[in-house]
Motif scaffolding. Sequence first.
Motif, mmCIF file in Angstrom:
data_model
loop_
_atom_site.group_PDB
_atom_site.id
_atom_site.type_symbol
_atom_site.label_atom_id
_atom_site.label_comp_id
_atom_site.label_asym_id
_atom_site.label_seq_id
_atom_site.Cartn_x
_atom_site.Cartn_y
_atom_site.Cartn_z
ATOM 1 N N VAL A 167 -15.137 -10.320 1.298
ATOM 2 C CA VAL A 167 -13.866 -10.611 0.911
ATOM 3 C C VAL A 167 -13.239 -9.341 0.064
ATOM 4 C CG1 VAL A 167 -12.433 -11.882 -0.725
ATOM 5 C CG2 VAL A 167 -14.469 -13.148 0.237
ATOM 6 N N VAL A 168 -13.966 -8.613 -0.661
ATOM 7 C CA VAL A 168 -13.418 -7.037 -1.072
ATOM 8 C C VAL A 168 -13.335 -6.251 0.213
ATOM 9 C CG1 VAL A 168 -14.056 -5.161 -2.374
ATOM 10 C CG2 VAL A 168 -14.742 -7.300 -3.306
ATOM 11 N N LEU A 169 -13.866 -6.399 1.199
ATOM 12 C CA LEU A 169 -13.540 -5.443 2.296
ATOM 13 C C LEU A 169 -12.569 -6.143 2.975
ATOM 14 C CD1 LEU A 169 -17.378 -4.966 3.665
ATOM 15 C CD2 LEU A 169 -16.009 -3.409 2.488
ATOM 16 N N ALA A 170 -12.195 -7.369 2.993
ATOM 17 C CA ALA A 170 -10.985 -7.880 3.810
ATOM 18 C C ALA A 170 -9.945 -7.410 2.935
ATOM 19 C CB ALA A 170 -11.344 -9.419 3.882
ATOM 20 N N LEU A 171 -9.856 -7.414 1.631
ATOM 21 C CA LEU A 171 -8.583 -7.285 0.697
ATOM 22 C C LEU A 171 -8.297 -5.786 0.776
ATOM 23 C CD1 LEU A 171 -9.629 -9.034 -2.589
ATOM 24 C CD2 LEU A 171 -7.839 -9.961 -0.806
ATOM 25 N N LEU A 172 -9.238 -4.712 1.322
ATOM 26 C CA LEU A 172 -8.853 -3.653 1.512
ATOM 27 C C LEU A 172 -8.108 -3.125 2.759
ATOM 28 C CD1 LEU A 172 -12.169 -1.670 0.134
ATOM 29 C CD2 LEU A 172 -9.891 -2.093 -1.002
ATOM 30 N N ASP A 173 -7.957 -4.175 3.516
ATOM 31 C CA ASP A 173 -7.080 -3.940 4.880
ATOM 32 C C ASP A 173 -5.734 -4.427 4.699
ATOM 33 O OD1 ASP A 173 -5.934 -4.252 7.347
ATOM 34 O OD2 ASP A 173 -7.967 -4.731 8.290
ATOM 35 N N THR A 174 -5.003 -3.217 4.382
ATOM 36 C CA THR A 174 -3.540 -3.916 4.037
ATOM 37 C C THR A 174 -2.429 -3.496 5.134
ATOM 38 O OG1 THR A 174 -3.159 -1.729 2.986
ATOM 39 C CG2 THR A 174 -4.075 -3.651 1.841
ATOM 40 N N ARG A 175 -2.980 -3.371 6.351
ATOM 41 C CA ARG A 175 -2.257 -2.774 7.501
ATOM 42 C C ARG A 175 -0.928 -3.622 7.569
ATOM 43 N NH1 ARG A 175 -6.409 -3.476 12.180
ATOM 44 N NH2 ARG A 175 -7.941 -3.350 10.531
ATOM 45 N N GLY A 176 -0.709 -4.938 7.259
ATOM 46 C CA GLY A 176 0.426 -5.686 7.219
ATOM 47 C C GLY A 176 1.410 -5.441 6.261
ATOM 48 N N THR A 177 1.256 -4.771 5.517
ATOM 49 C CA THR A 177 2.434 -4.339 4.550
ATOM 50 C C THR A 177 3.459 -3.445 4.783
ATOM 51 O OG1 THR A 177 2.315 -3.556 2.193
ATOM 52 C CG2 THR A 177 1.242 -2.136 3.452
ATOM 53 N N ARG A 178 4.677 -3.801 4.424
ATOM 54 C CA ARG A 178 5.763 -3.103 4.737
ATOM 55 C C ARG A 178 6.037 -1.752 4.181
ATOM 56 N NH1 ARG A 178 7.008 -8.497 5.028
ATOM 57 N NH2 ARG A 178 7.898 -8.591 3.000
ATOM 58 N N SER A 179 5.575 -1.715 2.880
ATOM 59 C CA SER A 179 5.960 -0.328 2.031
ATOM 60 C C SER A 179 4.643 -0.367 1.048
ATOM 61 C CB SER A 179 7.043 -0.751 1.274
ATOM 62 O OG SER A 179 7.043 -1.888 0.188
ATOM 63 N N TYR A 180 4.450 1.054 0.446
ATOM 64 C CA TYR A 180 3.407 1.033 -0.323
ATOM 65 C C TYR A 180 3.856 1.458 -1.774
ATOM 66 C CZ TYR A 180 0.588 1.473 3.775
ATOM 67 O OH TYR A 180 -0.166 1.324 5.025
ATOM 68 N N SER A 181 3.115 0.618 -2.857
ATOM 69 C CA SER A 181 3.585 1.207 -4.213
ATOM 70 C C SER A 181 2.815 2.401 -4.528
ATOM 71 C CB SER A 181 3.035 0.040 -5.118
ATOM 72 O OG SER A 181 1.761 0.030 -5.281
ATOM 73 N N ARG A 182 3.025 2.840 -5.685
ATOM 74 C CA ARG A 182 2.506 4.259 -6.313
ATOM 75 C C ARG A 182 1.192 4.155 -6.544
ATOM 76 N NH1 ARG A 182 4.845 5.305 -12.070
ATOM 77 N NH2 ARG A 182 3.310 6.750 -11.973
ATOM 78 N N TRP A 183 0.564 2.715 -6.670
ATOM 79 C CA TRP A 183 -0.713 2.396 -7.067
ATOM 80 C C TRP A 183 -1.770 2.088 -5.819
ATOM 81 C CZ3 TRP A 183 3.168 0.155 -10.211
ATOM 82 C CH2 TRP A 183 3.152 0.778 -11.301
ATOM 83 N N TRP A 184 -1.235 2.625 -4.481
ATOM 84 C CA TRP A 184 -2.015 1.996 -3.408
ATOM 85 C C TRP A 184 -3.279 2.248 -3.479
ATOM 86 C CZ3 TRP A 184 -4.372 5.350 0.031
ATOM 87 C CH2 TRP A 184 -4.019 6.634 -0.238
ATOM 88 N N TYR A 185 -3.575 3.275 -3.672
ATOM 89 C CA TYR A 185 -5.266 4.034 -3.698
ATOM 90 C C TYR A 185 -6.081 3.283 -4.724
ATOM 91 C CZ TYR A 185 -3.629 6.254 -7.967
ATOM 92 O OH TYR A 185 -3.212 6.600 -8.880
#
Length: 394
Positions: A167-185
Amino acid sequence: MISALARLIRHTPTAVVPALLDRLETQQREELLAGHPTAPAVAEYVLDSGSTGDRVALARNKQTERGVLLRLLEHREYEVDRAVYAHRRTTGVMRRAIAPAAHVPERGTGELISLLRCHQRVRHALRILDAPHRLDLGLLVAEHRREPLPPGAVEALILSDECPREVVLALLDTRGTRSYSRWWYRPAVRAVRTGAITPAELVRHHAPVDRTLLLPAVEVRGGLRWNDAERAAVQREIDRVLSLPDMGRRGAARTRGRDLAPMGGRAHRLRDAVLADLAHIEGWPQRARRKQALVAGLITGDDVILHGAPALRALDESWWLGHLERFDLPGVVTAAHARATALTRAALGEDADAWWAAAQRLPEFTGTLPELLLPESPGTRCPPAVPMRQQWGA
């Protein structure tokens, strides 16, 4: 004295720990257990044979591991439970086990996800997860794929210890996001830092790929960030996956630069200079050079223990590595601990009087650890029966 004993007791045989702790007054004992890194042997003794006050002090120690906190809860002592409840590593599940709130309605997974989407900061998401809830992992992953959760929510889920590795690995896939926050990493750093996943798994599963390639280059002044060892591990995995020729050549060049067998004349001179720095390990300006030498392999953790002075600073890795995350240069720290353990146990054995005398000498001792452990002349050790408060005017 307490700081010195805290450093030495990390290397003490299990059989000697009770004798050393029994020489401390109650306040000093609590200071040792609550304010300094706790050795496994000390934690085991407190869990098995310590007093309630000992367990409360251990639960208040910010560096106490979650596994120890769980074992502390098994004693079912009110004051201990309160201290565990307030600990930074205590999860929401653990808090609810300590103080169940039956009057608070349990949130379903859908409501929980809706609330998590409203918060970017991890501390806000953690408060939401602290409340009673049901978490359907399948629905969580499906909703995250449909619309990725904010970084703070993902980091909080990793910290909550409710999500298994897949589940942690699945949550690290954010390819569907439209924008990135300053804390994306931050979720990536947190997942590796907590041991939820390895750097290799991070590189294989983190998405989108452009952000994966940027992970080792993240530079921030404060807050959660890569340490040197983690950054290097992620970069190595990226290089290995890409296998680009120029990256391979750069990697080989770095390796050749760190290969000290045979050691060139310049490397010998650099090593001699760094060893000279170790004779005054309290010198702050030389810290960066010492760390670079450790990273490059010019010196090792063994060298720090054998040549570092004063001995108290050599036993404290924060003085020769800086105030870094505990996973920074783990091999160097492990080697230093192993050498210190071998030296102290060979010299002091299971003689509690000898360990106590070494701890008393350590705060004002200006030489190296091997010099501290040299045989003393008769009559130089303080009698073990004299309380520490009287000896040191505390």
